[in-house]
Write a protein that holds these residues in place. Structure first.
Motif, PDB file in Angstrom:
ATOM      1  N   UNK A   1       0.740  -1.092  -0.134  1.00 22.84           N
ATOM      2  CA  UNK A   1       0.056   0.037   0.020  1.00 22.84           C
ATOM      3  C   UNK A   1       0.670   1.311   0.054  1.00 22.84           C
ATOM      4  N   UNK A   2       2.086   1.108  -0.040  1.00 21.74           N
ATOM      5  CA  UNK A   2       3.017   2.558  -0.010  1.00 21.74           C
ATOM      6  C   UNK A   2       4.009   2.215  -1.026  1.00 21.74           C
ATOM      7  N   UNK A   3       3.619   2.890  -2.181  1.00 18.16           N
ATOM      8  CA  UNK A   3       4.472   2.829  -3.420  1.00 18.16           C
ATOM      9  C   UNK A   3       5.989   3.113  -3.182  1.00 18.16           C
ATOM     10  N   UNK A   4       5.935   4.175  -2.204  1.00 15.56           N
ATOM     11  CA  UNK A   4       7.424   4.808  -2.064  1.00 15.56           C
ATOM     12  C   UNK A   4       8.463   3.920  -1.679  1.00 15.56           C
ATOM     13  N   UNK A   5       7.704   2.850  -0.679  1.00 14.56           N
ATOM     14  CA  UNK A   5       8.581   1.726  -0.178  1.00 14.56           C
ATOM     15  C   UNK A   5       9.140   0.544  -1.255  1.00 14.56           C
ATOM     16  N   UNK A   6       8.473   0.660  -2.560  1.00 16.25           N
ATOM     17  CA  UNK A   6       8.634  -0.261  -3.410  1.00 16.25           C
ATOM     18  C   UNK A   6       9.738   0.628  -4.336  1.00 16.25           C
ATOM     19  N   UNK A   7      10.069   1.796  -4.469  1.00 21.38           N
ATOM     20  CA  UNK A   7      10.659   2.507  -5.323  1.00 21.38           C
ATOM     21  C   UNK A   7      12.029   1.861  -5.540  1.00 21.38           C
ATOM     22  N   UNK A   8      12.693   1.731  -4.281  1.00 18.52           N
ATOM     23  CA  UNK A   8      14.213   1.240  -4.403  1.00 18.52           C
ATOM     24  C   UNK A   8      14.289  -0.114  -4.948  1.00 18.52           C
ATOM     25  N   UNK A   9      13.148  -0.936  -4.585  1.00 15.44           N
ATOM     26  CA  UNK A   9      13.247  -2.285  -5.121  1.00 15.44           C
ATOM     27  C   UNK A   9      13.112  -2.242  -6.500  1.00 15.44           C
ATOM     28  N   UNK A  10      12.022  -1.645  -6.920  1.00 18.46           N
ATOM     29  CA  UNK A  10      11.991  -1.520  -8.475  1.00 18.46           C
ATOM     30  C   UNK A  10      13.234  -0.985  -9.284  1.00 18.46           C
ATOM     31  N   UNK A  11      13.894  -0.134  -8.328  1.00 15.76           N
ATOM     32  CA  UNK A  11      14.918   0.676  -8.993  1.00 15.76           C
ATOM     33  C   UNK A  11      16.162  -0.416  -9.389  1.00 15.76           C
ATOM     34  N   UNK A  12      16.151  -1.334  -8.242  1.00 20.34           N
ATOM     35  CA  UNK A  12      17.441  -2.221  -8.171  1.00 20.34           C
ATOM     36  C   UNK A  12      17.215  -3.832  -8.896  1.00 20.34           C
ATOM     37  N   UNK A  13      15.859  -4.038  -9.230  1.00 20.80           N
ATOM     38  CA  UNK A  13      15.331  -5.410  -9.621  1.00 20.80           C
ATOM     39  C   UNK A  13      14.324  -5.075 -10.693  1.00 20.80           C
ATOM     40  N   UNK A  14      14.424  -5.707 -11.815  1.00 21.75           N
ATOM     41  CA  UNK A  14      13.549  -5.863 -12.965  1.00 21.75           C
ATOM     42  C   UNK A  14      12.653  -6.792 -12.555  1.00 21.75           C
ATOM     43  N   UNK A  15      11.516  -6.858 -13.488  1.00 21.46           N
ATOM     44  CA  UNK A  15      10.528  -7.855 -13.051  1.00 21.46           C
ATOM     45  C   UNK A  15      10.920  -9.038 -13.250  1.00 21.46           C
ATOM     46  N   UNK A  16      11.726  -9.326 -14.131  1.00 16.29           N
ATOM     47  CA  UNK A  16      12.294 -10.886 -13.959  1.00 16.29           C
ATOM     48  C   UNK A  16      12.983 -11.201 -12.829  1.00 16.29           C
ATOM     49  N   UNK A  17      13.815 -10.281 -12.196  1.00 17.59           N
ATOM     50  CA  UNK A  17      14.424 -10.689 -10.966  1.00 17.59           C
ATOM     51  C   UNK A  17      13.539 -10.844  -9.788  1.00 17.59           C
ATOM     52  N   UNK A  18      12.579 -10.013  -9.954  1.00 18.73           N
ATOM     53  CA  UNK A  18      11.584  -9.925  -8.858  1.00 18.73           C
ATOM     54  C   UNK A  18      10.877 -11.169  -8.765  1.00 18.73           C
ATOM     55  N   UNK A  19      10.486 -11.789  -9.997  1.00 18.65           N
ATOM     56  CA  UNK A  19       9.959 -13.133  -9.968  1.00 18.65           C
ATOM     57  C   UNK A  19      10.655 -14.320  -9.779  1.00 18.65           C
ATOM     58  N   UNK A  20      12.086 -14.162  -9.944  1.00 26.63           N
ATOM     59  CA  UNK A  20      13.026 -14.939  -9.468  1.00 26.63           C
ATOM     60  C   UNK A  20      13.209 -14.947  -7.870  1.00 26.63           C
ATOM     61  N   UNK A  21      13.033 -13.930  -7.312  1.00 25.39           N
ATOM     62  CA  UNK A  21      13.176 -13.699  -5.844  1.00 25.39           C
ATOM     63  C   UNK A  21      12.029 -14.496  -5.224  1.00 25.39           C
ATOM     64  N   UNK A  22      10.890 -14.202  -5.655  1.00 25.81           N
ATOM     65  CA  UNK A  22       9.673 -14.860  -5.157  1.00 25.81           C
ATOM     66  C   UNK A  22       9.472 -16.353  -5.489  1.00 25.81           C
ATOM     67  N   UNK A  23       9.853 -16.773  -6.680  1.00 28.77           N
ATOM     68  CA  UNK A  23       9.786 -18.155  -6.820  1.00 28.77           C
ATOM     69  C   UNK A  23      10.773 -18.865  -6.286  1.00 28.77           C
ATOM     70  N   UNK A  24      12.156 -18.411  -6.112  1.00 27.20           N
ATOM     71  CA  UNK A  24      13.308 -19.225  -5.793  1.00 27.20           C
ATOM     72  C   UNK A  24      13.586 -19.012  -4.298  1.00 27.20           C
ATOM     73  N   UNK A  25      13.378 -17.561  -3.930  1.00 22.58           N
ATOM     74  CA  UNK A  25      13.578 -17.298  -2.355  1.00 22.58           C
ATOM     75  C   UNK A  25      15.037 -16.653  -2.480  1.00 22.58           C
ATOM     76  N   UNK A  26      15.303 -15.760  -1.341  1.00 24.06           N
ATOM     77  CA  UNK A  26      16.404 -14.977  -1.370  1.00 24.06           C
ATOM     78  C   UNK A  26      16.534 -14.397   0.137  1.00 24.06           C
TER      79      UNK A  26
END
Length: 106
Positions: free
Chosen positions: A52-77
């Motif tokens: 619910x807080x877009x600002x909290x996601x901005x650094x994540x989106x800046x450092x990871x693209x969509x494919x990397x996000x999917x990889x983190x979620x699917x495989x864990x990190x």
């Protein structure tokens, strides 16, 4: 049937499908991800960004693209368990949840 009627019917089907897909993504998010990503105690402890807080996601989106996000979620990190810890969830459910998160945080 006229071309206009066919186009209108196809458009209605596409809109209906997209609505169902969005609802499925939100439902999967609520089932799996919300305990950490909705600003509650568990999210505060883990440092998980609040959906619910877009600002909290901005650094994540800046450092990871969509494919990397999917990889983190699917495989864990680090502290993020594979599939958010949902062993019974299908890949399509998890991807729908990711699609939902992307739709509300970008």
């Amino acid at each position: 049937m006229r071309v206009v009627e066919v186009r209108a019917a196809v458009f209605a089907l596409v809109v209906g499908f997209l609505s169902l897909s969005a609802m499925a993504g939100e439902a999967a998010f609520e089932k799996v991800c919300s305990s950490c990503h909705s600003g509650g105690f568990k999210g505060m402890v883990t440092g998980a960004p609040n959906v619910n807080e877009r600002e909290e996601w901005q650094s994540f989106h800046a450092s990871k693209n969509e494919e990397e996000m999917r990889q983190v979620v699917m495989q864990g990190l680090n502290d993020h368990k594979p599939k958010g810890g949902c062993k019974k969830c299908s890949d399509s459910e998890i991807n729908a949840a990711i699609d939902y998160v992307l739709s509300v945080t970008k």
